[in-house]
Each structure stands twice: as C-alpha cells, then as structure tokens.
Design an enzyme around this catalytic site. Structure first.
Site, PDB file in Angstrom:
ATOM      1  N   ASP A 118       0.827  -1.221   0.000  1.00 23.99           N
ATOM      2  CA  ASP A 118       0.000   0.000   0.000  1.00 23.99           C
ATOM      3  C   ASP A 118       0.857   1.266   0.000  1.00 23.99           C
ATOM      4  O   ASP A 118       0.466   2.280   0.547  1.00 23.99           O
ATOM      5  CB  ASP A 118      -0.948  -0.006   1.199  1.00 23.99           C
ATOM      6  CG  ASP A 118      -0.214  -0.083   2.528  1.00 23.99           C
ATOM      7  OD1 ASP A 118       1.007  -0.291   2.519  1.00 23.99           O
ATOM      8  OD2 ASP A 118      -0.876   0.074   3.571  1.00 23.99           O
ATOM      9  N   LYS A 169       5.078   5.003  16.718  1.00 21.63           N
ATOM     10  CA  LYS A 169       4.103   6.088  16.872  1.00 21.63           C
ATOM     11  C   LYS A 169       4.393   6.994  18.096  1.00 21.63           C
ATOM     12  O   LYS A 169       3.564   7.113  19.002  1.00 21.63           O
ATOM     13  CB  LYS A 169       2.685   5.517  16.978  1.00 21.63           C
ATOM     14  CG  LYS A 169       2.271   4.737  15.733  1.00 21.63           C
ATOM     15  CD  LYS A 169       0.802   4.369  15.758  1.00 21.63           C
ATOM     16  CE  LYS A 169       0.385   3.652  14.508  1.00 21.63           C
ATOM     17  NZ  LYS A 169       0.775   2.273  14.398  1.00 21.63           N
ATOM     18  N   ASP A 228       2.001   6.330   2.076  1.00 21.88           N
ATOM     19  CA  ASP A 228       1.297   5.054   2.221  1.00 21.88           C
ATOM     20  C   ASP A 228      -0.196   5.364   2.249  1.00 21.88           C
ATOM     21  O   ASP A 228      -0.609   6.505   2.428  1.00 21.88           O
ATOM     22  CB  ASP A 228       1.744   4.286   3.468  1.00 21.88           C
ATOM     23  CG  ASP A 228       1.300   4.939   4.756  1.00 21.88           C
ATOM     24  OD1 ASP A 228       1.014   6.157   4.738  1.00 21.88           O
ATOM     25  OD2 ASP A 228       1.250   4.257   5.776  1.00 21.88           O
TER      26      ASP A 228
HETATM   27  P1  GTP Z   1      -5.598  -1.523   8.167  1.00 25.89           P
HETATM   28  O1  GTP Z   1      -6.432  -2.732   8.471  1.00 25.89           O
HETATM   29  O2  GTP Z   1      -6.426  -0.341   7.808  1.00 25.89           O
HETATM   30  O3  GTP Z   1      -4.546  -1.224   9.207  1.00 25.89           O
HETATM   31  O4  GTP Z   1      -4.775  -1.793   6.788  1.00 25.89           O
HETATM   32  P2  GTP Z   1      -3.835  -3.028   6.374  1.00 25.89           P
HETATM   33  O5  GTP Z   1      -4.560  -4.297   6.528  1.00 25.89           O
HETATM   34  O6  GTP Z   1      -3.326  -2.750   4.988  1.00 25.89           O
HETATM   35  O7  GTP Z   1      -2.650  -2.983   7.420  1.00 25.89           O
HETATM   36  P3  GTP Z   1      -1.275  -2.232   7.314  1.00 25.89           P
HETATM   37  O8  GTP Z   1      -1.485  -0.904   6.669  1.00 25.89           O
HETATM   38  O9  GTP Z   1      -0.621  -2.269   8.620  1.00 25.89           O
HETATM   39  O10 GTP Z   1      -0.465  -3.187   6.347  1.00 25.89           O
HETATM   40  C1  GTP Z   1       0.694  -2.825   5.657  1.00 25.89           C
HETATM   41  C2  GTP Z   1       0.888  -3.763   4.470  1.00 25.89           C
HETATM   42  O11 GTP Z   1       1.087  -5.104   4.916  1.00 25.89           O
HETATM   43  C3  GTP Z   1      -0.302  -3.802   3.544  1.00 25.89           C
HETATM   44  O12 GTP Z   1       0.202  -3.892   2.226  1.00 25.89           O
HETATM   45  C4  GTP Z   1      -1.045  -5.068   3.955  1.00 25.89           C
HETATM   46  O13 GTP Z   1      -1.747  -5.652   2.861  1.00 25.89           O
HETATM   47  C5  GTP Z   1       0.083  -5.979   4.400  1.00 25.89           C
HETATM   48  N1  GTP Z   1      -0.317  -6.861   5.511  1.00 25.89           N
HETATM   49  C6  GTP Z   1      -0.673  -6.468   6.767  1.00 25.89           C
HETATM   50  N2  GTP Z   1      -0.956  -7.531   7.545  1.00 25.89           N
HETATM   51  C7  GTP Z   1      -0.774  -8.627   6.748  1.00 25.89           C
HETATM   52  C8  GTP Z   1      -0.934 -10.033   6.984  1.00 25.89           C
HETATM   53  O14 GTP Z   1      -1.302 -10.492   8.068  1.00 25.89           O
HETATM   54  N3  GTP Z   1      -0.662 -10.867   5.928  1.00 25.89           N
HETATM   55  C9  GTP Z   1      -0.257 -10.417   4.707  1.00 25.89           C
HETATM   56  N4  GTP Z   1      -0.029 -11.314   3.731  1.00 25.89           N
HETATM   57  N5  GTP Z   1      -0.121  -9.083   4.446  1.00 25.89           N
HETATM   58  C10 GTP Z   1      -0.360  -8.207   5.462  1.00 25.89           C
END
Ligand code: GTP
Length: 375
Positions: A118, A169, A228
């Site tokens: 992202d 943070k 991001d």
């Molecule tokens: P929020 O639920 O709004 O916090 O968004 P998010 O699910 O994208 O979480 P975050 O922004 O912390 O994730 C950063 C990146 O890591 C993103 O590209 C997510 O798709 C990926 N990501 C986060 N958690 C996982 C996970 O448990 N498994 C995988 N495969 N990717 C993850």
C-alpha cells in the site's frame, strides 16, 4: 531480483470500500495501487514477485494471473482453506509470518526485496539493494523523512547508518528523529532463521528490534516521493501525488464525451467512455473511473470516483471517495472525507459531510454530518 509484496491486510481503515475489494486493487489516478508497485519493481529489474495474499486472495489471482508488467508472479496465501473456520484474529500471519510462509518460493542465493503493497514511491530499488549488500546487514529498511513522524515507526540511526532503536508512533516530543520506516525492506535469506514458523509475527515489532540489538539492521534514507495509504485522507493525498508526479497534466480516456462549456481543471484523469454534461467542472485533482456519467452543472473536485458511477445534474463532490456503481442524486452534496460504498444511492438533494461513510447498497435519504457509518 525477487520481491515479496505484502498484500494480505484487511484494509480496515478504508472500509466500507475494502469490504468489496482488497485495498491493493483500489484505483489511484485510475490505476490499481498494486499495478503502480509492480510497474516500479519491473523498472528496477525485479523479474519475479511473490504476492503475499490472504484477504480476498482470489481477486488478485483473477486480475494478475501468472504475469504482470513483465514480472513473473507467484502467490503465497497466509493460511490455507483448512484454517478458514478460525476466528479472524488467527486467520492471518502478519507481516513477518507471511514473509516466512513465502520462504520456499525465494532463492536462498541473494537478498530480496519486501514491500508493503500500500505504498507509492519512486525509490530506486536497485540502489537500495546494492547498499544493503555493501552493508553486510541481515535487513535494511528504507527510511523517509517526514514532517510529522507521530503516525509511524521512527528510527534512531548511528553514524554508520545502523539502526539503533525503533519507537512506534511516538509523540512529536518523544520522536528520536523525523526519519520513518517506509515499509520497504532489503533482506538477506538469513532473515528466515529469525522468523518463527506458522504463527502471526510482526516483522516491525518482533524481528527488527532484535536485529537492531545485534547491530544487524541497516537504514537507507532516500529522497523522492513516498506515501502510504492507510486512511481515507492518505488515499486522497496519494491520488493528488500521483496526478502531480506521474500523470501528464490532463489524461482523458478514449470515447470521453465532454458536452459544451464543460471545464476540466488540471491535473485530472478521466477513464474510458465517461460522459460529462454541459457547464460541469471537473478537477483539479480528480480521477474518474471508466463508464461513469456526470450530469450538467455538476462540480467534482479533489475526489476519486470509481468506475460505472452516475453523478447527476447539479451534484457537488469535493474531497470525497465514491465507490463503483453508485448513484449520486440531483443536487446531492458529498464532501470533506466522505466515503460511499459500492452500489449505494444518495438521493436527490442529500448532503453528506465530515467523514460520513456509506455502506454498499445503502439508500441514503437524509443528510448526515458526523463521522458515522450509514448501514
Ligand atoms: P488496516 O487494516 O487499515 O490497518 O490496513 P492493512 O490491513 O493494509 O494494514 P497495514 O497498513 O498495517 O499493512 C501494511 C501492508 O502489509 C499492507 O500492504 C497489507 O496488505 C500488508 N499486511 C498487513 N498484515 C498482513 C498479513 O497479516 N498478511 C499479509 N499477507 N499481508 C499483510
């Protein structure tokens, strides 16, 4: 070079749009977020990418198949079908666990890249990996300077660009620097020895602090653009950024019909087969998805409109995100961080403001002006 793209998160902060598609498939300047990432990787000589998917994994396989932008694609799903009856909290492996799960798809011979899917950036990945190799570290983190680090993981660097510690943070006063973890990593295969198997692991919280203690974590500060996409305001910001940095000033798709006396204010991108009525103003900083129809004397500014949507006469959309196949009624007003889920209808004359979100298929008949979700 190999890369793992983390793409399995739920995108909870972008609900309800993420209820019907994974965040990585959201359009930014009319192109899905993941396509932007893959394009950049291809330009940096990445030939093979593993998409670490989980939530709505099939949507990725359907869209990208085995190859995209000249990169060979593989999929690694956090948990298999057997685990699907587990509670939601146990259904994903986190950033570290999903990297570990992809281990068998990665060559043990050379370092590889990992990126949060992202993120939008023009970092030079090849230079980053070269610096990583020269440093002898097990992991290198791309670092970016920001004005307000309080929403991010902030690092303290030694004079040799080793990362001494992390503060997650911090308040502005507590932040050891304004240099943040940009969510892009160069990792040596030895990293797999540090990540436990078959459980949820956060690489940021569990693995990097350990490597920092051992002096095996390197930082690489890069210039250029970076953002991001976490919250709706980030998503709108990313759209503005890419319209400024990557899209020629005004990009109209084929068969766009502009009626007389309409005005397109740059920068702006309009998809294929869009029709725009007379005396309507579109832009600046607006992306309109394909097959959308905009009526007469409407105004759309600083907004993202997904495909196949109808914006009626005299409607006003500013600083909002409107999902796919939505109907915005005559004279309706949607502004100030509002999000409208797919297939919703906003009736004529209704005003939504101050971060209201609307669930998919909802028919909204009354004004709303507090940050609530209309279900
Ligand atoms: P929020 O639920 O709004 O916090 O968004 P998010 O699910 O994208 O979480 P975050 O922004 O912390 O994730 C950063 C990146 O890591 C993103 O590209 C997510 O798709 C990926 N990501 C986060 N958690 C996982 C996970 O448990 N498994 C995988 N495969 N990717 C993850």
């Amino acid at each position: 070079m190999n890369a793992i793209v983390l793409a399995g998160g739920l995108g909870t902060r972008l609900r309800p749009l993420s209820c019907t598609r994974p965040k990585m498939l959201f359009p930014v300047a009319n192109i899905p977020l993941l396509d932007w990432a893959l394009r950049k990787l291809a330009k940096n000589k990445v030939e093979r990418a593993i998409l670490a998917v989980n939530y709505m994994a099939d949507a990725f396989i359907k869209r990208y198949g085995e190859e995209a932008h000249g990169i060979e694609l593989f999929y690694s799903k956090d948990l298999d079908r057997v685990a699907e009856r587990l509670p939601r909290s146990e259904k994903s492996l986190g950033t570290g666990g999903s990297i570990k799960k992809a281990e068998k798809l990665i060559s043990r011979k050379e370092p590889f890249l990992v990126l949060n899917g992202d993120i939008l950036t023009n970092i030079n990945y090849a230079e980053f990996v070269n610096q990583h190799k020269a440093s002898g570290a097990i992991a290198s983190i791309a670092l970016h300077e920001v004005n307000d680090p309080s929403r991010y993981g902030v690092v303290e660097l030694t004079d040799k660009d080793r990362i001494a510690r992390f503060v997650e943070k911090p308040s502005r006063e507590e932040a050891p620097s304004n240099v943040i973890n940009a969510g892009i990593y160069a990792l040596s295969p030895k990293i797999f020895d540090y990540i436990p198997k078959a459980r949820s692991v956060s690489i940021e919280h569990e693995i990097f602090p350990k490597l920092a203690e051992e002096g095996k974590l390197h930082g690489y500060i890069f210039q250029g653009y970076w953002t991001d996409i976490g919250e709706p305001s980030d998503y709108l910001k990313a759209n503005r950024l890419l319209l400024d940095m990557e899209i020629e000033k005004e990009k109209l798709g084929e068969n766009v019909t502009l009626r007389i006396e309409g005005e397109i204010r740059k920068p702006c991108v309009i998809g294929e087969n869009v029709t725009v009525g007379s005396k309507t103003i579109i832009g600046p900083y607006t992306a309109i998805g394909e097959e959308t129809s905009v009526g007469n004397r409407a105004l759309i500014e600083d907004s993202i409109i997904f495909p196949n949507t109808t914006i009626s006469d005299y409607a006003f959309v500013r600083g909002a995100i409107i999902g796919e196949s939505v109907i915005v009624g005559r004279g309706a007003k949607i502004e100030d961080g509002c999000i409208v889920g797919d297939n919703a209808t906003i009736q004529d004359g209704v005003a939504l403001t101050r971060g209201v979100s609307v669930c998919p298929f909802k028919n909204v008949t009354q004004n709303a002006s507090t940050a609530e979700c209309l279900m």
